[in-house]
Design a protein around this motif. Structure first.
Motif, PDB file in Angstrom:
ATOM      1  N   VAL A   1      45.668  64.171 -42.929  1.00  0.00           N
ATOM      2  CA  VAL A   1      45.927  65.674 -43.567  1.00  0.00           C
ATOM      3  C   VAL A   1      44.409  66.058 -43.660  1.00  0.00           C
ATOM      4  CG1 VAL A   1      47.737  64.740 -44.792  1.00  0.00           C
ATOM      5  CG2 VAL A   1      45.472  64.260 -45.695  1.00  0.00           C
ATOM      6  N   ALA A   2      43.280  65.719 -43.530  1.00  0.00           N
ATOM      7  CA  ALA A   2      41.977  66.277 -43.787  1.00  0.00           C
ATOM      8  C   ALA A   2      40.927  65.406 -43.020  1.00  0.00           C
ATOM      9  CB  ALA A   2      41.562  66.550 -45.225  1.00  0.00           C
ATOM     10  N   LEU A   3      39.861  66.284 -42.664  1.00  0.00           N
ATOM     11  CA  LEU A   3      38.738  65.830 -41.884  1.00  0.00           C
ATOM     12  C   LEU A   3      37.645  66.076 -42.799  1.00  0.00           C
ATOM     13  CD1 LEU A   3      38.593  64.449 -39.100  1.00  0.00           C
ATOM     14  CD2 LEU A   3      37.729  66.483 -38.182  1.00  0.00           C
ATOM     15  N   ALA A   4      36.677  64.915 -43.117  1.00  0.00           N
ATOM     16  CA  ALA A   4      35.458  65.068 -43.753  1.00  0.00           C
ATOM     17  C   ALA A   4      34.303  64.942 -42.941  1.00  0.00           C
ATOM     18  CB  ALA A   4      35.384  63.926 -44.795  1.00  0.00           C
ATOM     19  N   PRO A   5      33.713  66.134 -42.620  1.00  0.00           N
ATOM     20  CA  PRO A   5      32.398  66.047 -41.787  1.00  0.00           C
ATOM     21  C   PRO A   5      31.228  65.260 -42.244  1.00  0.00           C
ATOM     22  CG  PRO A   5      33.282  68.232 -42.019  1.00  0.00           C
ATOM     23  CD  PRO A   5      34.193  67.504 -42.910  1.00  0.00           C
ATOM     24  N   GLU A   6      30.590  64.568 -41.312  1.00  0.00           N
ATOM     25  CA  GLU A   6      29.571  63.738 -41.764  1.00  0.00           C
ATOM     26  C   GLU A   6      28.291  64.338 -41.179  1.00  0.00           C
ATOM     27  OE1 GLU A   6      27.529  59.241 -41.023  1.00  0.00           O
ATOM     28  OE2 GLU A   6      29.943  59.312 -41.774  1.00  0.00           O
ATOM     29  N   LEU A   7      27.393  65.144 -41.792  1.00  0.00           N
ATOM     30  CA  LEU A   7      26.387  65.728 -41.278  1.00  0.00           C
ATOM     31  C   LEU A   7      25.491  64.897 -40.772  1.00  0.00           C
ATOM     32  CD1 LEU A   7      25.906  68.573 -43.961  1.00  0.00           C
ATOM     33  CD2 LEU A   7      27.264  68.632 -41.877  1.00  0.00           C
ATOM     34  N   PRO A   8      24.702  65.313 -39.677  1.00  0.00           N
ATOM     35  CA  PRO A   8      23.738  64.600 -39.247  1.00  0.00           C
ATOM     36  C   PRO A   8      22.479  64.180 -40.164  1.00  0.00           C
ATOM     37  CG  PRO A   8      24.314  66.224 -37.741  1.00  0.00           C
ATOM     38  CD  PRO A   8      25.023  66.433 -38.866  1.00  0.00           C
ATOM     39  N   GLU A   9      21.765  63.360 -40.288  1.00  0.00           N
ATOM     40  CA  GLU A   9      20.850  63.015 -41.261  1.00  0.00           C
ATOM     41  C   GLU A   9      19.940  63.863 -41.442  1.00  0.00           C
ATOM     42  OE1 GLU A   9      19.000  60.943 -44.084  1.00  0.00           O
ATOM     43  OE2 GLU A   9      20.975  60.391 -43.321  1.00  0.00           O
ATOM     44  N   THR A  10      19.331  64.315 -40.192  1.00  0.00           N
ATOM     45  CA  THR A  10      18.280  65.526 -40.080  1.00  0.00           C
ATOM     46  C   THR A  10      18.816  66.573 -40.931  1.00  0.00           C
ATOM     47  OG1 THR A  10      18.940  66.162 -37.985  1.00  0.00           O
ATOM     48  CG2 THR A  10      17.229  64.962 -37.985  1.00  0.00           C
ATOM     49  N   ILE A  11      19.982  66.720 -41.014  1.00  0.00           N
ATOM     50  CA  ILE A  11      20.602  68.092 -41.805  1.00  0.00           C
ATOM     51  C   ILE A  11      20.807  67.844 -43.163  1.00  0.00           C
ATOM     52  CG2 ILE A  11      22.357  69.959 -42.107  1.00  0.00           C
ATOM     53  CD1 ILE A  11      22.765  69.774 -38.990  1.00  0.00           C
ATOM     54  N   ASP A  12      21.442  66.698 -43.399  1.00  0.00           N
ATOM     55  CA  ASP A  12      22.089  66.104 -44.652  1.00  0.00           C
ATOM     56  C   ASP A  12      20.623  65.895 -45.665  1.00  0.00           C
ATOM     57  OD1 ASP A  12      24.045  65.544 -46.474  1.00  0.00           O
ATOM     58  OD2 ASP A  12      23.394  63.274 -46.365  1.00  0.00           O
ATOM     59  N   ALA A  13      19.723  65.259 -44.937  1.00  0.00           N
ATOM     60  CA  ALA A  13      18.524  64.898 -45.895  1.00  0.00           C
ATOM     61  C   ALA A  13      17.702  66.189 -46.579  1.00  0.00           C
ATOM     62  CB  ALA A  13      17.461  63.913 -45.010  1.00  0.00           C
ATOM     63  N   ARG A  14      17.919  67.134 -45.744  1.00  0.00           N
ATOM     64  CA  ARG A  14      17.206  68.545 -46.269  1.00  0.00           C
ATOM     65  C   ARG A  14      18.058  69.242 -46.868  1.00  0.00           C
ATOM     66  NH1 ARG A  14      14.700  70.966 -40.756  1.00  0.00           N
ATOM     67  NH2 ARG A  14      13.545  72.329 -42.425  1.00  0.00           N
ATOM     68  N   GLY A  15      19.218  68.718 -47.377  1.00  0.00           N
ATOM     69  CA  GLY A  15      20.069  69.758 -48.269  1.00  0.00           C
ATOM     70  C   GLY A  15      21.384  70.168 -47.974  1.00  0.00           C
ATOM     71  N   GLY A  16      21.533  69.954 -46.394  1.00  0.00           N
ATOM     72  CA  GLY A  16      22.729  70.645 -45.812  1.00  0.00           C
ATOM     73  C   GLY A  16      23.089  72.024 -46.301  1.00  0.00           C
ATOM     74  N   LEU A  17      24.492  72.393 -46.782  1.00  0.00           N
ATOM     75  CA  LEU A  17      24.905  73.682 -47.138  1.00  0.00           C
ATOM     76  C   LEU A  17      24.120  74.291 -48.038  1.00  0.00           C
ATOM     77  CD1 LEU A  17      28.689  73.148 -46.840  1.00  0.00           C
ATOM     78  CD2 LEU A  17      27.246  74.268 -45.231  1.00  0.00           C
ATOM     79  N   VAL A  18      23.367  73.510 -49.080  1.00  0.00           N
ATOM     80  CA  VAL A  18      22.613  74.230 -50.001  1.00  0.00           C
ATOM     81  C   VAL A  18      21.135  73.892 -49.963  1.00  0.00           C
ATOM     82  CG1 VAL A  18      24.213  74.332 -51.655  1.00  0.00           C
ATOM     83  CG2 VAL A  18      22.966  72.089 -51.379  1.00  0.00           C
ATOM     84  N   SER A  19      20.574  73.808 -48.618  1.00  0.00           N
ATOM     85  CA  SER A  19      19.113  73.476 -48.224  1.00  0.00           C
ATOM     86  C   SER A  19      18.303  74.901 -48.647  1.00  0.00           C
ATOM     87  CB  SER A  19      18.943  73.266 -47.040  1.00  0.00           C
ATOM     88  OG  SER A  19      17.648  73.213 -46.572  1.00  0.00           O
ATOM     89  N   GLU A  20      17.029  74.822 -49.086  1.00  0.00           N
ATOM     90  CA  GLU A  20      16.325  75.912 -49.413  1.00  0.00           C
ATOM     91  C   GLU A  20      15.821  76.468 -47.868  1.00  0.00           C
ATOM     92  OE1 GLU A  20      13.042  74.667 -51.612  1.00  0.00           O
ATOM     93  OE2 GLU A  20      13.983  73.884 -53.152  1.00  0.00           O
ATOM     94  N   ASP A  21      16.015  75.784 -46.848  1.00  0.00           N
ATOM     95  CA  ASP A  21      15.566  76.344 -45.582  1.00  0.00           C
ATOM     96  C   ASP A  21      16.964  76.899 -45.090  1.00  0.00           C
ATOM     97  OD1 ASP A  21      15.223  76.735 -42.882  1.00  0.00           O
ATOM     98  OD2 ASP A  21      13.800  75.002 -42.734  1.00  0.00           O
ATOM     99  N   TYR A  22      16.894  78.317 -44.882  1.00  0.00           N
ATOM    100  CA  TYR A  22      18.100  79.078 -44.206  1.00  0.00           C
ATOM    101  C   TYR A  22      18.423  78.527 -42.899  1.00  0.00           C
ATOM    102  CZ  TYR A  22      20.579  82.956 -42.232  1.00  0.00           C
ATOM    103  OH  TYR A  22      21.649  83.722 -41.803  1.00  0.00           O
ATOM    104  N   ALA A  23      17.537  78.088 -41.859  1.00  0.00           N
ATOM    105  CA  ALA A  23      18.141  77.425 -40.692  1.00  0.00           C
ATOM    106  C   ALA A  23      18.833  76.127 -40.967  1.00  0.00           C
ATOM    107  CB  ALA A  23      16.757  77.300 -39.864  1.00  0.00           C
ATOM    108  N   VAL A  24      18.405  75.380 -41.951  1.00  0.00           N
ATOM    109  CA  VAL A  24      19.266  74.055 -42.170  1.00  0.00           C
ATOM    110  C   VAL A  24      20.662  74.429 -42.670  1.00  0.00           C
ATOM    111  CG1 VAL A  24      19.315  72.074 -43.567  1.00  0.00           C
ATOM    112  CG2 VAL A  24      17.174  72.724 -42.481  1.00  0.00           C
ATOM    113  N   ARG A  25      20.692  75.238 -43.436  1.00  0.00           N
ATOM    114  CA  ARG A  25      22.073  75.796 -44.000  1.00  0.00           C
ATOM    115  C   ARG A  25      22.966  76.144 -42.784  1.00  0.00           C
ATOM    116  NH1 ARG A  25      18.949  78.655 -48.034  1.00  0.00           N
ATOM    117  NH2 ARG A  25      19.944  80.626 -47.446  1.00  0.00           N
TER     118      ARG A  25
END
Length: 194
Positions: free
Chosen positions: A32-56
């Protein structure tokens, strides 16, 4: 099993949607749903709420890839979890909230027709309660394409969680409940999606 469907973890770098679909069909599991697991290089830097615009931006792109896989699996939703704060939690909450709202806007825009976004929040702790409120405000702006998934270790049939679920349901914002509460444990491991 007794569960009507399950949420599957999806590693955007490693998992092949066709293989996941084959496994789901083999075991007669409805996703019923898919839960994306972000790559460590993105997740460790904050993912969707990172201070880095490029990471977001990279995180949003991962959700877009997961959205494509969602349709192949016949699922209805993409699940957003752990979007509370950047790594380390050092950022200003107001800025973090703004980044989260902007990222959700981009994720919803990338979803195929017929697929919605579930934003998970745990009302049993202070941060989670704030997340549920923020998620509800965000979801309210997307005309049914984003809803709140309540999760936690307390029974959703008791106390504040039940009242919160009722309020979300009344406003059309409740996407589902997950629980690790023993009396509600059904099948497919520790976490249940209702």
């Amino acid at each position: 099993g007794a569960a009507s469907g399950v949420a599957l973890e999806f590693d955007v770098e490693e998992d092949d949607p066709s293989s996941l679909r084959a496994h789901a069909d083999q075991w007669d599991v409805y996703c019923v749903a898919l839960a994306p697991e972000l790559p460590e290089t993105i997740d460790a830097r904050g993912g969707l709420v990172s201070e880095d615009y490029a990471v977001r931006g990279d995180a949003v792109a991962c959700f877009a890839r997961a959205a494509e896989a969602t349709t192949l699996l016949g699922a209805r939703s993409v699940l957003l979890r752990n979007a509370s704060a950047p790594a380390g939690g050092a950022s200003d909450p107001a800025r973090t909230g703004k980044w989260r709202a902007e990222a959700v806007e981009a994720v919803v825009a990338a979803l195929p027709e017929g697929v919605d976004l579930l934003i998970a929040g745990d009302p049993s702790d202070g941060l989670g309660a704030a997340d549920v409120t923020a998620a509800a405000l965000i979801c309210g702006r997307h005309g049914g394409r984003a809803r709140v998934l309540l999760q936690g270790s307390d029974s959703p049939r008791e106390g504040g969680a039940a009242a919160l679920a009722a309020q979300l349901l009344e406003h059309g914002l409740l996407g589902g409940l997950t629980s690790w509460y023993p009396a509600l444990s059904l099948s497919y491991g520790d976490e249940e999606l209702f």
